[in-house]
Design an enzyme around this catalytic site. Structure first.
Site, mmCIF file in Angstrom:
data_model
loop_
_atom_site.group_PDB
_atom_site.id
_atom_site.type_symbol
_atom_site.label_atom_id
_atom_site.label_comp_id
_atom_site.label_asym_id
_atom_site.label_seq_id
_atom_site.Cartn_x
_atom_site.Cartn_y
_atom_site.Cartn_z
ATOM 1 N N ASP A 88 4.240 -5.789 3.563
ATOM 2 C CA ASP A 88 3.835 -4.403 3.837
ATOM 3 C C ASP A 88 3.601 -4.185 5.331
ATOM 4 O O ASP A 88 4.072 -3.201 5.899
ATOM 5 C CB ASP A 88 2.557 -4.064 3.056
ATOM 6 C CG ASP A 88 2.042 -2.679 3.411
ATOM 7 O OD1 ASP A 88 2.408 -1.716 2.744
ATOM 8 O OD2 ASP A 88 1.294 -2.559 4.403
ATOM 9 N N ASP A 137 1.942 4.305 0.704
ATOM 10 C CA ASP A 137 1.629 5.381 1.646
ATOM 11 C C ASP A 137 2.852 6.282 1.818
ATOM 12 O O ASP A 137 3.704 6.345 0.932
ATOM 13 C CB ASP A 137 1.210 4.765 2.995
ATOM 14 C CG ASP A 137 2.382 4.104 3.700
ATOM 15 O OD1 ASP A 137 3.340 3.689 3.017
ATOM 16 O OD2 ASP A 137 2.357 4.011 4.937
ATOM 17 N N PHE A 186 0.852 -1.187 0.000
ATOM 18 C CA PHE A 186 0.000 0.000 0.000
ATOM 19 C C PHE A 186 0.884 1.232 0.000
ATOM 20 O O PHE A 186 1.571 1.506 0.995
ATOM 21 C CB PHE A 186 -0.927 -0.040 1.221
ATOM 22 C CG PHE A 186 -1.466 -1.417 1.449
ATOM 23 C CD1 PHE A 186 -2.249 -2.029 0.472
ATOM 24 C CD2 PHE A 186 -1.132 -2.130 2.580
ATOM 25 C CE1 PHE A 186 -2.703 -3.319 0.639
ATOM 26 C CE2 PHE A 186 -1.577 -3.426 2.757
ATOM 27 C CZ PHE A 186 -2.364 -4.021 1.784
#
Ligand SMILES: Nc1nc2c(c(CN[C@H]3C=C[C@H](O)[C@@H]3O)cn2[C@@H]2O[C@H](COP(=O)(O)O)[C@@H](O)[C@H]2O)c(=O)[nH]1
Length: 306
Positions: free
Chosen positions: A283, A215, A213
């Site tokens: 992750d 980010d 993800f």
């Protein structure tokens, strides 16, 4: 999620400000190949869970708002997850689709127990309304219906969410190419999988297709590990906490190269140890390392996507 993987690889191959360092990838894979760090979903103990559809509703609301905490130096993801949990425990109908469409900024703030305006508060409120109205229009008001409609496929779930909810369409254009990152849509699939431990609502036959993800924490962790290298001007901007524009080459490279690098770590781990590790598991490990390191400096972009 082929489009996420392919378009991120394209960015990594044409990148100017961020370099993926294969020696760093080799070092990380070598270091963890015998014992892959396993981090429990909700290791912080902050999420709502009742093993039913209300948990799915909670996670969808959570991931609709799961972005851009850094402009308020005291605010972080934990405040959002724990604040929404407390709100739901206090009032089980707080996330009903009709209620979601009516929240105002001050009400959202109060619900989270936050004493001042949230970063990008108007956008947060708009996205909450969007979730409420589209859930009501197409999914009987229930986020669990999204899961029931996707035949145990995380890929289908992400497609369904990005088709119905414009706020989850985390894509951009880089050097003339469309690039798909889909951070909040993918993290929702992973959160459901993690919360329900891969069973019931959390059963997805293709969870391995989800990418990391993209980010603002994991890129900084990958740089610390020597997996990503930044140009001196980008490193200076991050160090001095200057804002990096949304959609700029720097920002897209930081995010896409992180996705590409985690895919490469995963491939190498498979080659070295024969083990199939998912990007979701990698992750969560990388993210947990990052949030437990208070001195970590990350890039700052005003964005509704992460
Ligand atoms: N790559 C990645 N990014 C993640 C998460 C999570 C939380 N996942 C939950 C799921 C199970 C676990 O137990 C976690 O609680 C949040 N973020 C992102 O971090 C940033 C917030 O940072 P700070 O301002 O320091 O709180 C912001 O962009 C936010 O969107 C993750 O897992 N992976």
């Amino acid at each position: 999620m082929e489009e996420v993987r392919e378009s991120s690889a394209w960015v990594a191959a044409h990148s100017t400000h961020v370099t993926v360092d294969y020696k760093g990838i080799e070092k990380v894979a070598e270091a963890i190949k015998d014992s892959i760090p396993k981090v429990e979903w909700d290791f912080e103990g902050i999420h709502y869970f009742d093993n039913g559809p209300l948990t799915v509703q909670y996670l969808f609301v959570l991931d609709a708002l799961n972005f851009c905490f850094w402009p308020d130096k005291d605010l972080n993801y934990d405040n959002l997850a724990a604040g929404l949990k407390a709100a739901l425990e206090n009032d089980k109908s707080a996330f009903d689709a009709d209620r979601l469409q009516k929240y105002t900024g001050p009400q959202l703030r109060k619900m989270l127990g936050w004493p001042r305006p949230l970063p990008l508060e108007d956008e947060r409120v708009r996205l909450l309304h969007e979730v409420g109205s589209e859930l009501e229009r197409s999914f009987e008001g229930r986020a669990s219906k999204l899961i029931e409609s996707c035949g145990k496929s995380a890929v289908k779930l992400v497609e369904l969410i990005t088709r119905h909810f414009p706020g989850f369409r985390d894509h951009t254009v880089y050097k003339g190419h469309q690039v798909f990152l889909y951070k909040r849509a993918q993290i929702f699939a992973a959160d459901v999988w993690g919360a329900f431990k891969g069973e019931g609502y959390g059963e997805f036959n293709d969870i391995g297709s989800v990418t990391m993800f993209a980010d603002y924490i994991v890129p900084a962790v990958l740089e610390q590990l020597g997996v990503l290298r930044f140009s001196s001007s980008l490193a200076r901007n991050i160090e001095s906490q200057s804002e990096i524009g949304p959609g700029s080459e720097e920002e897209i490279e930081l995010r896409a190269c992180s996705i590409y690098a985690v895919e490469k770590i995963r491939e190498l781990l498979h080659k070295k140890s024969g083990k199939q590790v998912s990007s979701v598991e990698l992750d969560l490990w990388l993210w947990s390392v990052g949030v437990q390191c208070p001195s970590l400096k990350h890039h700052r972009t005003l964005s509704i996507y992460y």
